[in-house]
Design a protein around this motif. Structure first.
Motif, mmCIF file in Angstrom:
data_model
loop_
_atom_site.group_PDB
_atom_site.id
_atom_site.type_symbol
_atom_site.label_atom_id
_atom_site.label_comp_id
_atom_site.label_asym_id
_atom_site.label_seq_id
_atom_site.Cartn_x
_atom_site.Cartn_y
_atom_site.Cartn_z
ATOM 1 N N LEU A 262 -53.086 -77.887 -62.895
ATOM 2 C CA LEU A 262 -53.641 -78.183 -61.574
ATOM 3 C C LEU A 262 -55.132 -78.509 -61.649
ATOM 4 O O LEU A 262 -55.632 -79.348 -60.886
ATOM 5 C CB LEU A 262 -53.403 -76.996 -60.628
ATOM 6 C CG LEU A 262 -51.934 -76.535 -60.505
ATOM 7 C CD1 LEU A 262 -51.819 -75.432 -59.468
ATOM 8 C CD2 LEU A 262 -51.017 -77.698 -60.158
ATOM 9 N N MET A 286 -48.485 -79.594 -52.616
ATOM 10 C CA MET A 286 -49.406 -78.483 -52.836
ATOM 11 C C MET A 286 -49.499 -77.574 -51.610
ATOM 12 O O MET A 286 -49.935 -76.427 -51.710
ATOM 13 C CB MET A 286 -50.801 -79.021 -53.185
ATOM 14 C CG MET A 286 -50.896 -79.657 -54.553
ATOM 15 S SD MET A 286 -50.407 -78.540 -55.893
ATOM 16 C CE MET A 286 -49.105 -79.521 -56.660
ATOM 17 N N ARG A 300 -54.525 -73.998 -57.227
ATOM 18 C CA ARG A 300 -53.835 -74.798 -56.213
ATOM 19 C C ARG A 300 -54.728 -74.990 -54.988
ATOM 20 O O ARG A 300 -54.794 -76.098 -54.422
ATOM 21 C CB ARG A 300 -52.518 -74.137 -55.792
ATOM 22 C CG ARG A 300 -51.786 -74.935 -54.708
ATOM 23 C CD ARG A 300 -50.472 -74.341 -54.309
ATOM 24 N NE ARG A 300 -50.605 -73.053 -53.655
ATOM 25 C CZ ARG A 300 -49.602 -72.439 -53.019
ATOM 26 N NH1 ARG A 300 -48.408 -73.001 -52.985
ATOM 27 N NH2 ARG A 300 -49.791 -71.279 -52.446
ATOM 28 N N LYS A 304 -55.880 -78.485 -53.456
ATOM 29 C CA LYS A 304 -55.594 -78.826 -52.055
ATOM 30 C C LYS A 304 -56.864 -79.273 -51.338
ATOM 31 O O LYS A 304 -56.856 -80.262 -50.589
ATOM 32 C CB LYS A 304 -54.988 -77.613 -51.323
ATOM 33 C CG LYS A 304 -53.515 -77.376 -51.608
ATOM 34 C CD LYS A 304 -53.032 -76.086 -50.987
ATOM 35 C CE LYS A 304 -53.250 -76.065 -49.481
ATOM 36 N NZ LYS A 304 -52.768 -74.811 -48.864
#
Length: 314
Positions: A262, A286, A300, A304
């Protein structure tokens, strides 16, 4: 050369290099030839060839999709106990476990050998290979039995088979070029797989490793997205399938999502080569509550946030 010819032969059903001491480099070259050709291959014998675990796994991966395959013989090589287990696991994952021959005579992981001896032996094989020709006959079962040529350095292949920060750094300053040469960016799925392998060793705290990962990813993806024939949506969908975020009709065993995946993706979406029309797709996934992402919540959330910032305005 023999291996170049192999790529173009379509009626060969049996390849027997047993007791030929093809070693890992030869096995990797054979795997490449099988991947690119030999659609009706029934039997592959690479037994007692001093092949190590990493090369054996590449051979196993090369027979994926060979519906006519009846036997893969890698007995008597230098896989070691863990290598044998990994090979069985790969073949089981391809639903081809019953095609793998016995590994009872495995000789264990090899000790380090003298480089000069290796070079002399490789020269011998190159001379022998010049005198050998592959003959394609009209019989129902054509066989090939000849020592292979020595291919290019397998270092990049070795890393992609078993990624580690140390291996990445040992590729040196030309690592980006090596990956460009090794990864078939015309294939969106293989490009996605390479991205995940390289990004898996990403380390925010280690500047050298971080730089090596990002430089390597940059080289591959910039080349891929610059190609008019590159299917960007297939790359994204393959990425999501391999991460276990998207279901697929094909039996794909997802990788374990790690923060590096990620974190590297967060870097990629900020680059000028990354198409903005893929941003919304990634943002949607996501934002979902997916168990595979729970162990990487911090990474994450950063991804995002970046996706929201780079999202094109409607």
């Amino acid at each position: 050369t023999v291996l170049t010819a192999l790529k173009h032969l379509r009626s060969v059903q049996v390849i027997n290099f047993g007791d030929c001491l093809v070693r890992s480099e030869g096995a990797i070259a054979i795997a490449e030839a099988i991947t690119e050709g030999l659609p009706i291959l029934k039997e592959l014998n690479l037994s007692f060839g001093e092949i190590t675990g990493e090369a054996a796994l590449l051979v196993a991966q090369s027979v994926e999709g060979k519906a006519t395959l009846e036997k893969l013989d890698l007995n008597g090589n230098c896989l070691g106990e863990e290598g044998c287990d990994a090979l069985r696991e790969v073949m089981d994952g391809l639903n081809m476990g019953d095609l793998l021959g016995s590994l009872s005579d495995d000789e264990g992981e090899p000790e380090e050998e003298d480089d000069d001896e290796d070079e002399d032996e490789e020269d011998d094989y190159e001379e022998e290979e010049e005198d050998d020709d592959v003959e394609e006959e009209d019989s129902s079962v054509n066989q090939v039995s000849s020592p292979p040529s020595v291919p290019r350095s397998p270092d990049a292949s070795s890393f992609l088979c078993f990624p580690s920060p140390d291996k990445l750094l040992k590729l040196g300053t030309k690592r980006a070029l090596l990956f460009e040469q090794q990864v078939d960016v015309a294939d969106a799925g293989k490009t996605a797989e390479a991205f995940l392998k390289i990004s898996s060793v990403y380390n925010e705290e280690d500047k050298d490793v971080k730089s090596a990962v990002l430089d390597s990813i940059d080289a591959i993806l910039r080349k891929a997205f610059a190609s008019p024939s590159f299917q960007g949506y297939n790359f994204i969908s393959s990425l999501l399938v391999m991460l276990g975020l998207l279901k697929s009709e094909d039996k794909v065993k997802p990788v374990r999502v790690v923060p590096g995946h990620l974190q590297a993706l967060e870097y990629v979406v900020r680059q000028d080569y990354f198409p903005q029309d893929h941003i919304a797709v990634l943002e949607a996934f996501m934002s979902r509550h997916i168990q595979a992402l729970e162990s990487c919540s911090s990474s994450r959330n950063i991804l995002k946030s970046t996706l929201e910032q780079v999202r094109p305005e409607n």
